[in-house]
Design a protein around this motif. Sequence first.
Motif, PDB file in Angstrom:
ATOM      1  N   THR A 187       0.982  -1.269  -0.105  1.00  0.00           N
ATOM      2  CA  THR A 187      -0.199  -0.025  -0.081  1.00  0.00           C
ATOM      3  C   THR A 187       1.034   1.031   0.112  1.00  0.00           C
ATOM      4  O   THR A 187       1.959   1.235   0.766  1.00  0.00           O
ATOM      5  CB  THR A 187      -1.006   0.100   1.323  1.00  0.00           C
ATOM      6  N   SER A 188       0.444   2.183  -0.861  1.00  0.00           N
ATOM      7  CA  SER A 188       1.438   3.186  -0.903  1.00  0.00           C
ATOM      8  C   SER A 188       0.834   4.680  -1.093  1.00  0.00           C
ATOM      9  O   SER A 188      -0.582   4.714  -1.728  1.00  0.00           O
ATOM     10  CB  SER A 188       2.310   3.014  -2.215  1.00  0.00           C
ATOM     11  N   VAL A 189       1.161   5.800  -0.668  1.00  0.00           N
ATOM     12  CA  VAL A 189       0.873   7.079  -1.044  1.00  0.00           C
ATOM     13  C   VAL A 189       2.035   7.619  -2.049  1.00  0.00           C
ATOM     14  O   VAL A 189       3.123   7.583  -1.504  1.00  0.00           O
ATOM     15  CB  VAL A 189       0.753   7.955   0.181  1.00  0.00           C
ATOM     16  N   ARG A 228      11.683   4.503  -3.523  1.00  0.00           N
ATOM     17  CA  ARG A 228      11.838   5.284  -1.995  1.00  0.00           C
ATOM     18  C   ARG A 228      12.329   6.671  -2.177  1.00  0.00           C
ATOM     19  O   ARG A 228      12.061   7.477  -1.432  1.00  0.00           O
ATOM     20  CB  ARG A 228      13.131   4.316  -1.354  1.00  0.00           C
ATOM     21  N   TYR A 233       7.313   7.648  -4.005  1.00  0.00           N
ATOM     22  CA  TYR A 233       6.333   7.274  -2.824  1.00  0.00           C
ATOM     23  C   TYR A 233       6.810   8.231  -1.693  1.00  0.00           C
ATOM     24  O   TYR A 233       7.840   8.246  -1.209  1.00  0.00           O
ATOM     25  CB  TYR A 233       6.568   5.671  -2.369  1.00  0.00           C
ATOM     26  N   GLU A 234       5.461   8.876  -1.228  1.00  0.00           N
ATOM     27  CA  GLU A 234       5.655   9.516  -0.030  1.00  0.00           C
ATOM     28  C   GLU A 234       5.570   8.768   1.067  1.00  0.00           C
ATOM     29  O   GLU A 234       6.690   9.045   2.255  1.00  0.00           O
ATOM     30  CB  GLU A 234       4.201  10.428   0.110  1.00  0.00           C
ATOM     31  N   SER A 235       5.015   7.708   1.071  1.00  0.00           N
ATOM     32  CA  SER A 235       4.971   6.688   2.260  1.00  0.00           C
ATOM     33  C   SER A 235       4.677   5.418   1.619  1.00  0.00           C
ATOM     34  O   SER A 235       3.700   5.180   0.624  1.00  0.00           O
ATOM     35  CB  SER A 235       4.277   6.871   3.426  1.00  0.00           C
ATOM     36  N   PHE A 236       4.990   4.211   2.131  1.00  0.00           N
ATOM     37  CA  PHE A 236       4.365   2.837   1.813  1.00  0.00           C
ATOM     38  C   PHE A 236       4.606   1.832   2.815  1.00  0.00           C
ATOM     39  O   PHE A 236       5.432   1.988   3.788  1.00  0.00           O
ATOM     40  CB  PHE A 236       5.144   2.352   0.250  1.00  0.00           C
ATOM     41  N   LYS A 237       3.863   0.768   2.626  1.00  0.00           N
ATOM     42  CA  LYS A 237       3.885  -0.256   3.556  1.00  0.00           C
ATOM     43  C   LYS A 237       3.771  -1.630   2.651  1.00  0.00           C
ATOM     44  O   LYS A 237       3.009  -1.646   2.067  1.00  0.00           O
ATOM     45  CB  LYS A 237       2.732  -0.279   4.603  1.00  0.00           C
TER      46      LYS A 237
END
Lengths: 105, 105
Positions: free
Chosen positions: A18-20, A85, A89-93
């Motif tokens: 999942t990512s932003v 990275r 992507y601002e953030s991901f998991k």
Amino acid sequence: MSLLANTPKPPYYAVIFTSVRTFDEQGYGDAANRMIELAQQQPGFLGVESAREELGITVSYWQSLDAIKQWKANIEHLAVQKKGRKLWYESFKVRISKVERDYGL
Amino acid sequence: MSLLANTPKPPYYAVIFTSVRTFDEQGYGDAANRMIELAQQQPGFLGVESAREELGITVSYWQSLDAIKQWKANIEHLAVQKKGRKLWYESFKVRISKVERDYGL
């Protein structure tokens, strides 16, 4: 091709990514398509499902943890992970999970 | 609220719900929002992530298989599941999985 992944009887593995995104579009679309194409050629690949709104979710399905490890270590994939990275992507998991049961319609 | 679910250290469980909708919109949006609200009140609920394009993916996270079983058996949820099968979904798949490892950015 059906939109829902045609996975075998469990158990098998799911990688829930999942990512932003950032606003940096450069190279992203091509890389994302290429990664799907490349994943499909990996040993142990079972299918992939993807959707994006504000949040993006891509779930890929695999025969074993070893198949996931090999995909993560693919040279071309490693280069794209690094770019992801740094740029996209601002953030991901990433969540590695074992599918124990499934049902559907 | 962050878009990415703020889940605890594994292990925990993920319910991966992927679906293709029909063209029947009646009541769907309200029911979908209500189910998110209701899930958040369930014991053992850890978070939810959702995106839809042609394919919809909703991943909900839970402390235990028992928490998932209780959510599936919730009276209000049961009524909505029935409507979903009959009216709102062309096809869907539910996959119950155990998250063994995660990492992110």
